[in-house]
Structures are given as structure tokens and as C-alpha cells.
Design an enzyme around this catalytic site. Sequence first.
Site, short mmCIF file in Angstrom:
data_model
loop_
_atom_site.label_atom_id
_atom_site.label_comp_id
_atom_site.label_asym_id
_atom_site.label_seq_id
_atom_site.Cartn_x
_atom_site.Cartn_y
_atom_site.Cartn_z
N SER A 600 -25.46 80.24 95.45
CA SER A 600 -26.34 79.87 94.34
C SER A 600 -27.41 78.90 94.83
O SER A 600 -28.20 79.25 95.71
CB SER A 600 -25.51 79.30 93.19
OG SER A 600 -26.28 79.20 92.01
N ASP A 685 -25.82 89.27 87.09
CA ASP A 685 -25.89 87.82 87.21
C ASP A 685 -26.93 87.26 86.25
O ASP A 685 -28.12 87.57 86.38
CB ASP A 685 -26.24 87.45 88.66
CG ASP A 685 -26.07 85.96 88.94
OD1 ASP A 685 -26.08 85.17 87.97
OD2 ASP A 685 -25.94 85.60 90.11
N HIS A 720 -22.49 86.22 88.29
CA HIS A 720 -22.77 85.12 89.21
C HIS A 720 -21.53 84.69 89.99
O HIS A 720 -21.64 84.23 91.13
CB HIS A 720 -23.32 83.93 88.43
CG HIS A 720 -23.88 82.84 89.29
ND1 HIS A 720 -25.06 82.99 90.00
CD2 HIS A 720 -23.44 81.59 89.56
CE1 HIS A 720 -25.33 81.88 90.67
NE2 HIS A 720 -24.35 81.02 90.42
#
Length: 1027
Positions: A600, A685, A720
Amino acid sequence: MAPHTSRLLLGATAAVAASYILRRCSPGYKLNRLMNNNLSLFQGVNDSAKRALVAKAAAGAPSSEVEQARIELLEAPLAARRPKQLEAHGDVREDSYYWLRDDDRADPDVLAHLEAEAAYAKAVLADTEDLQEQYQQFYYYTRTEEGQQYAVHCRRRLPAGVGPPSENDVMDESVPEEVLLDENKEAKPHKFYMTAGFTESPDHRLVAYGEDTSGNEKYTLQVRDLASGKEVLAKPIPDTAGNFAFANDSKTLFYVTKDKLDRPHKVWRHVIGTDPSADVCVFHEADDSFYLGIGRSRSERLLYIHAVRPRLRAAVQVVLPRQTEVEYSVEDRGDHLFITVRDEARPNSELLVAPIADPTATQVLLPHREAIKLEHVEASQDYLVSFERVEGLQQAVVYTLPGNGSMPTQLGEGKPIQFEEPAYELSCGAQGDFGSPVLRMHYCSLRSPDQTIDFNMATGARAVKKVQPVLGGFDPSRYVTERLWATAPDGTRVPISLVYRQDLARLDGSDPMLLDAYGSYEAPNDPDFRRGSSRLSLLDRGITFAIAHVRGGGEMGRRWYEDGKYLKKTNTFTDFIACAEHLVAHKYTSPQKLCIEGRSAGGLTMGAVINMRPDLFAAAILGVPFVDCLTTMLDETIPLTVIEWEEWGNPAEKAFYDYMKSYSPVDNVRPAAYPHMLVLAGLHDPRVGYWEPAKFVAKVRELRTNSSLLLLKVDMGAGHFSQSGRFDRLKELATEFAFLLKVLGMQDAPLQPRNREHIVRPLVMARDAVLWLTPGQQDEWVDSKKQVAFHIFASFIAWTIISRVSMRILNRKAKPIKDPGNQALLRYGATSATHAIISLLASLYILMRRDLSHCGSQAFCHDDLSARLWCMHAGYALYEFLFWQNCSSLVKPWNEMVLLHNVVWILQAVASLLYPCRLSLVLLPLQEMLQVATLVDCVRRFMSIYGAPWHMRFKTLLLFMVYGIIFLAGSCINFMIYLKWAGAAVDMTNNLVAAVQGQNKKEQDAAAALSYKAAATGNRKKKDRRR
């Protein structure tokens, strides 16, 4: 014959001979033989390169060269360039891959490209596939079951008359367990399944939880009646944030919903049994830069909506007025509140106390400290615990409160709870009764599994309630954890936590290392064990793991975070580079062995440092990386963008635009020799669009100047946080580890045992992962040395009984044999014949019924049946040894041949249990020769004994002859088994031929991958024959 005819025949003969000689001398002749004369079937794409690959493999070239040649045959997908002009502040950027963004996830061209990237990544990593494979009336807990992907939520009722809480309390497992929610059953109809906000009602009759079945982090609220197991909502409530809280009446339920940009913005009140359309919004956060959440206080008297205090069916009361750059949290005790406040003047927070009647009338209890960050306080009836950070390390400090429940005006000297390791993670656990003196904490480190600790704040006693189990004989004393300090370019000291296995690390600069970092959102990247059990797979191969605690995270206080955001974001990247250089300079690793990873916002860190210093790293793993930050922050239609301005800045302001453009990974890709990269994304995501990593990979592939591995793997059914099932997550983690081992050239690095006493469970090569006695099977009969000893002992008892029964049968109709020596020889002959028959039948079964083509280098002896067979042999050897020891005075001289024969039996059994069959193959001929010699010697000795009756001589001689014939047949069958195993190489070659007959490109690429395996297997086959 006419002369011209003779000349014609002579010429033809010469032509045939020349053709034969030339064909034998041609480079492809041996290759054609290897391919069973089917080399001509190579037709399609890159045929010459495929032939060269097989030739190189057949010639015994180093595996790294063969693998590199195989990878070069695979064609990486190239995204089409469709330039789009992006303009802001008079600056025009050209984004050739903007078309990869598809908010609907339905564009055929986009999906086709993502699938092509996934297929390419799978083909490149094909040779690593083998490597990849917790109240009041109840105890509430969560457990997982072996072989199941998801959690099971359970509870057990407390026994009647139970006393006050203690650190020594244990759950009474004799009380029947009640399963509240089995996620495995609920997940069966869905490809993705995740729950959030699981909470029980105060009367313990209901549970509420949210379900996400797509990965978009929008949860459907469900409420279940625990008595009937039925859902009680008139209609499930969709699109919640997964955050729920019951009111004390157990009928009213509060929940939070999201807006169109996925921001939790409204708190609703629902009454069980009513239509959700009649729900009342009790609070609406209109400011786009704030999230909402709701929870019950530990005293169970209040509900908190972040910084507000609602009363059921009453107006919301503000504790402190909202102010810009001010954060506070609240704990209640009696008629007063403990308020933790952070603002610009108190960046590391201070603790205030105020009466509930007037929350603004605050007094300072713990003043702000520049070197200590106050993270959280936990209040109970008699104690207050502050969780703090000092020099990046966490600690818990216990303060005693006034015993009469009055509001304290000052705190006395606190007592820190001590821990010994140099780097660790400490957190507050779920607490029990408000009046309990027991503090529950969670502790772990890079080498210590997660421990649930109950600490008695009155006595100072502590009890470890649970330790995360680690399979495989884990011994934490074999691992070393250290804390280092690197110096950033501006002089700031940056901490590093690392762990390595002390018997494998050389610390001379040659050790491979995986360096992790995050560095955003004030989120601390603590040295924990959450992924430690999986990380052991790397440590046990000699790979060091380290964490760079860079600025932007929360490890060193608020200022540490603020120095790594907005217009100081590049400090995060230079800190990371400084840590990498420090580790190289102090010989923990080298640039050729240094791998890095981040997810991320940590993936943004990886992308930025790769652009800045591609020469410093060997490989990188970027998980759902935020690599196109500038374009995303300019687009307010993308979920979370407005909220993210608080972290990165708003590029609508030119200063932020220019600064962000200077480090945005997609905008800073340049011609350079990039390290190997594995980039991961999730199609659904909602936080980082899949198109960001896809664009980054496409641009790097376009501009890079080398041919390092560059793989994009987009999970078409996840968001995600990767896959929802724990086993599916482990598969993805295995892919990452396999990638690292591949690029480091460590696919065959041995996985070392974790415990010196763990002998019976052998650990073999890295590419076979952990291979127990029964590889790839679930048989657990030989899970410990005690079980092995039991099977050998049982075999010994069985052979003793068989020998006596055989003797009685043989003496039933004949004249009894009274001579002890003759009895001993006859018993040995009968037992040996029985042993030979059992061995023959087992060998026949293996030959006729077992598929040996999958066995590879382990051959046939490493399956369940064969392992039992070897235990039978060991028991028989023990019987023979003791039998002849007892008979040494009767049959003189004692048969040394038998002793040597039994020693070889035991060695072969032990070798088969502990190692692949290579050693057993060496011992088998010796054992067979000794068996024959023993047989001949026993016959000779028997015939030399005078006075033996003729019927005994004939009977025993016949027995030995039958035994010899059976043994010879068994030896032949064993030889056929080994030939059949070796024949798997020919089958693999035939598979190659079948594959290359296909005309499309995918079949040809698959053939190229198979060719390497076939050639390598062929080499092993030829080497085995030479042996």
C-alpha cells in the site's frame, strides 16, 4: 551387373553413409534421441530457441543458465500505448497507460491485459510451484480448525460461583462449547468472504456482524439469535462500515454507513424487529476529512462516537468542542473522564481528567513529554495504565487510583512493566470486568510468538495465558533479534529491527536479506510475529529479515510522523535508503542480496526508492502499491481522495503538485537497470486502484535497460487486503517467498531443522518446502519418535510370535525335534520365509498399484506403505539380532554374517525414514548380498550338524530353498520398481512431445516450460543408471 549400375549403387551407398555420419555428428542428433526421435515436431513460436534450451539442459548447463534461457523464451505482455494529456498548473503530463483504469472492472481490453500479466507471472514462476503450496457470563473466543480457512466464533458459560477475575483464570473446557458463527459454512457460496464488527448484545442473546462477499469493504449487517440460530433483522442492512454497538437494552443497535466515496459518515439507530427504512440517523459527519466509528465504553455506561458521548434516544453531547489539528480520546470512571489530547502544542499527547458534568473543566494528570509518546490509556476501578513509546519501543506503566472512586488530581509514580528483548511489540488486549485488577496484554517480537499475558496490577504477578503455536519444532533460542540505528542524510537517527538465525547467518556481507518498510499515516511498523511463523521459512534458509522504521510512521512520536508527510515525504525514502546502506556497510547483506518489500503506502516507498537507487537492491515486492499518487490525488471522484489530502497534501495547490510530482513513482520511471520486481494488485481494491500498479509495470517494462524479472499479479477476486481465507493468503505469501528464492538463486537452499531433537520429521530441499515422512499426504502415524519406536517394537513382538507359531506348525505331524540347535535353525528358516513372503507381497503391491511418476527424487520408499514396511524390517532385524544372541551357545560359532546383515537392515530402515532414498539405493545391493550369504551359511551350518534326523534336514533345507526363491523374486521386483520410477523421465519426455504438437502460442510456451523439466529429469535418469 552393369558398370553404371555398380556406380549408382556405390554412389547411393556412399550418400547414405555420409548422410548417416553427418546426422550422427549434427548438434541435434543427441537432442533428437533425448526427445525420443520427435524433435521434428517442434513447430510454432521460437522453435530454435526452444531447441537450444533443451540442448543446454541436456548438456548439464548450470540450472541458473537453463532457467534464464527458459525465461527468455517467455514473452512479457506489453500494454498498448494510448497517450492521454493530463494538465494541471500549466504543467502537461503524458500518461500512455491511463486507459488501464476501468472503474467498472468490465473493459475487455483491460481484463485481457491483466489476465495476460497473470499468465506471464505464473509461467515465470512455474518452477517454484512446489515451493508455493478469543465476559462476564461467558468466555467468548475465536478459534480456527485444521484444514479450514476461516474463523469459528464460540463461547462457553462460566461455572456457577466463579470468583473475581485473576491472572490465573483458565477456561473450563469441560463446559460445552457453543458455536456462534462458523465463517467456513457462511463462506461456502462465495469466492470472497470477510466479517467485521462481530459483537454480542449485553444480554448475551444476540450477535451482530458484517459480511463482505466481494472485497470492496462494504459490509452487510446481520443479527443472529443465538438460541435459534436464525437471523432476526427484517432485512439485512447493506453498505455499512463494519462497525456496530448494542445499547444496554440489547434491542437497539447502532451502526455506521459509508458515503459514495467509501467514507464512514453516518451513525444510525436501529431497533431490532423494525424495518431498516425507519432507522434514525443520530449523527452525520459532514466534513469530508473525518471518519466515524462507534463503540461501547469498558464501564458499559456510555457509547462513544469517536469524540462524542451519546445517550440512548437522547441528544448527542459533545465532550470537547471540535478544533482543527486537535485529536482526543476518552475513557470514563465513575463521575469523571480521562481525556487523552493531542494538538500542535502537545504532539505526543497528554492526559487530562474532567468531571462528566463539565468535560471542559480539565486538569492535567500526565503532562506532554517531548521524548515519550502517549498512545493510549486503559482505566479500571482502581488502576490506570498508560501505553507509551520511548525511543520507538512500547511500554506499559501502571498507576494506582484513589480507592474511593473519586476523581484523581494527580498521579503518583508509575510502575513500568518490564520486558527483556531489544525490540518487540506490546499492545492492550480485551479487558474483563471494570473492577478487575488484571490487565490483559499481547506481547511478541520478531522471534517470540504472540503471547497473551495477564498481569495482576495489585501484586505484579503475571501469567502467560496463551502462546501462538508454531509447528515444526520451533526453538526461539536459535534466532537473534537486534536493534540498530542508521543515520539519514539530515543527521536523523533511524531505528532498524532485524532477526536472523544465529547458526546460519555469516554476517560477512554475503547473507541475503528482506528489508520491509511502511512509513505513512503515523502507523507504527512494529517488530511483531504476526507473519513470523511464515517468515521462519526464510530465516531457516539463511535469509535475514529487517524492518526500517522510517519517518512517516508512528514509532518515534508525532513529530516523527510529521517529518514524513506533506512536503517532507521524501524523508521517508531517504531514511529507507540510509537504512539499506547501513546494513550493507555493516556487512549484514550486500546490494546483490538485498531484497525489499512494502504494501500500500509502503509500496509507494518501494517504488520511490527503486527509482532513486535501482543499483542498491536485488529485488522488490510491491503489494497493492500506491504508485500513481499524483494522478489519484488530482481526481476527487476516486474514493478516499479527499480524505487522503490530509496525508499527502492537495496537488490542486502548486507547491504540493510540484513536490508530489518529484517522487510519484509512475512519474519518475526512467531508463535504468531495475531490480527484479513482483507487483501485486486486487481488481476490486477500493483503496488503491488496480490500474496504478498496472501502469507502473507497463512503464517500467517500456523504459528499463535490462531484462530482470518484472511480474504483475492481479487477483481478480480480491481487494486491498488480498484473499480472505487464511490458506489462500498463505498461498499468496508462498508466491512472494518463491519469487524471492528464485531471484536469489536459492530455490534449492535447504530448509534447516528448527529443533535439534526434531529428527524423525526430516526437512529437505527448499523447492520441496517441508517434507515430512509422508510427503504431500496427511498420514500422521509417524509424527514422533515415540510412534516410530512403537511400530518397530510391535514388529519385533509380531516376529517373535510368528517364529514360535511356525515352529509348532512344522512339528505338528513330524517326529518332534528335541535338539536345541536344530530347533533354532528351523525356527530361523520358518521366520525368514514368512518375512520374505510379506516383503514380496508388499513389493508386488507397490509395483502394480502405486503411481510412481510423481515421486521424483524421493523414489517409492517415502510414502506411507513403504515407511511402514521399513519399520517392519527394523523390527525383524531386532528379532534376528536377539534370536542369534540367545542361540550363540547352541549354534557355534555365532553367525557374524547374520549380525552384519541385521546392521545393514537397521541402517537401511533409518536411512529411509530420515532421508530421500538415495542412501537406501546404495544400501540395498549390500543388504541383498548379505542376505544370500547368510542363507548359504545357515544351510552349510545345518548340514554339518551331526545327529539331525533326516526329516528335519529335508524340511529345513526345503524351507531355505523356498526362502531363497522368494527372496530372489522380491529382489527382482524391487529392481523393477526402481526402473519404473526412472521411467517417469520417459513419460515426461512424451508429455513434452504431446505439448509441442499444439499450434497456438500458449501451448508452445507450456512446452518450453516442460522441456526444461524433461531434460533435467533425463539427466537424473542417466546419472542414476551410471550409479
